[in-house]
Design a protein around this motif. Structure first.
Motif, PDB file in Angstrom:
ATOM      1  N   GLN A  12      15.256  13.296  -6.636  1.00  0.00           N
ATOM      2  CA  GLN A  12      16.009  13.519  -8.081  1.00  0.00           C
ATOM      3  C   GLN A  12      15.271  15.327  -8.522  1.00  0.00           C
ATOM      4  O   GLN A  12      15.772  16.331  -9.156  1.00  0.00           O
ATOM      5  CB  GLN A  12      15.241  13.682  -8.900  1.00  0.00           C
ATOM      6  N   ASN A  15      16.587  18.251  -6.742  1.00  0.00           N
ATOM      7  CA  ASN A  15      17.892  18.474  -6.520  1.00  0.00           C
ATOM      8  C   ASN A  15      17.131  19.411  -7.865  1.00  0.00           C
ATOM      9  O   ASN A  15      18.857  20.111  -8.272  1.00  0.00           O
ATOM     10  CB  ASN A  15      18.353  17.136  -6.931  1.00  0.00           C
ATOM     11  N   SER A  20      21.893  20.396  -5.564  1.00  0.00           N
ATOM     12  CA  SER A  20      22.003  19.662  -4.553  1.00  0.00           C
ATOM     13  C   SER A  20      23.409  19.765  -3.743  1.00  0.00           C
ATOM     14  O   SER A  20      23.203  19.114  -2.965  1.00  0.00           O
ATOM     15  CB  SER A  20      22.112  18.674  -5.425  1.00  0.00           C
ATOM     16  N   ASP A  29      20.898   7.133   0.212  1.00  0.00           N
ATOM     17  CA  ASP A  29      20.591   7.171  -1.512  1.00  0.00           C
ATOM     18  C   ASP A  29      21.130   5.399  -1.826  1.00  0.00           C
ATOM     19  O   ASP A  29      20.200   5.373  -2.412  1.00  0.00           O
ATOM     20  CB  ASP A  29      21.087   7.939  -2.572  1.00  0.00           C
ATOM     21  N   SER A  53      24.537   7.295  -5.231  1.00  0.00           N
ATOM     22  CA  SER A  53      24.833   7.987  -3.670  1.00  0.00           C
ATOM     23  C   SER A  53      25.138   9.489  -4.132  1.00  0.00           C
ATOM     24  O   SER A  53      24.378  10.608  -3.319  1.00  0.00           O
ATOM     25  CB  SER A  53      26.051   7.463  -3.082  1.00  0.00           C
ATOM     26  N   SER A  54      24.940  10.151  -5.411  1.00  0.00           N
ATOM     27  CA  SER A  54      25.067  11.294  -5.821  1.00  0.00           C
ATOM     28  C   SER A  54      26.251  11.914  -5.252  1.00  0.00           C
ATOM     29  O   SER A  54      26.753  13.521  -4.734  1.00  0.00           O
ATOM     30  CB  SER A  54      24.231  12.721  -5.519  1.00  0.00           C
TER      31      SER A  54
END
Length: 120
Positions: A12, A15, A20, A29, A53-54
């Protein structure tokens, strides 16, 4: 679980500083999120894993299917709410994550950071 939380926090932080889109590791993730859920004795959901998972939901779902095909995660329907599906690490998934996190802890120890993953 501490090292898993540290990995999430580090990602985090990264990012926030760097774009990111330069980094994508949705399977890791998802596994980290499910490991934390396992350690906290909380049931994760497909939706939670997609958020963790972003990446777009379709990409996350594809990775969830891959992880399931490799016997790292299992799905189960919520008997109280059929719209929700739980996602958990399989027994093999837990073993593999602990092995990976122990390896990271060993690497940290070589750097003088000590053991981070608390034994459950």
């Amino acid at each position: 679980m501490t090292i898993a939380l540290a990995w999430v926090a580090a990602r985090q932080a990264r990012n926030r500083v760097l774009d990111s889109s330069l980094f994508a590791d949705p399977a890791w993730d998802i596994l980290l999120d499910l490991y934390i859920c396992h350690a906290q004795d909380v049931r994760g959901t497909i939706s939670d894993a997609c958020i963790a998972s972003s990446v777009p939901a379709t990409t996350a779902l594809r990775w969830i299917s891959i992880l399931e095909s490799r016997d790292l995660v299992t799905r189960s329907r919520d008997p109280k709410d059929r719209r929700r599906t739980f996602l958990n690490l399989s027994a093999q998934g837990v073993r593999k994550m602990e092995e990976a996190l122990d390896g990271a802890s060993a690497s940290d120890a070589k750097l003088g950071l000590g053991r981070l993953r608390a034994v459950k």
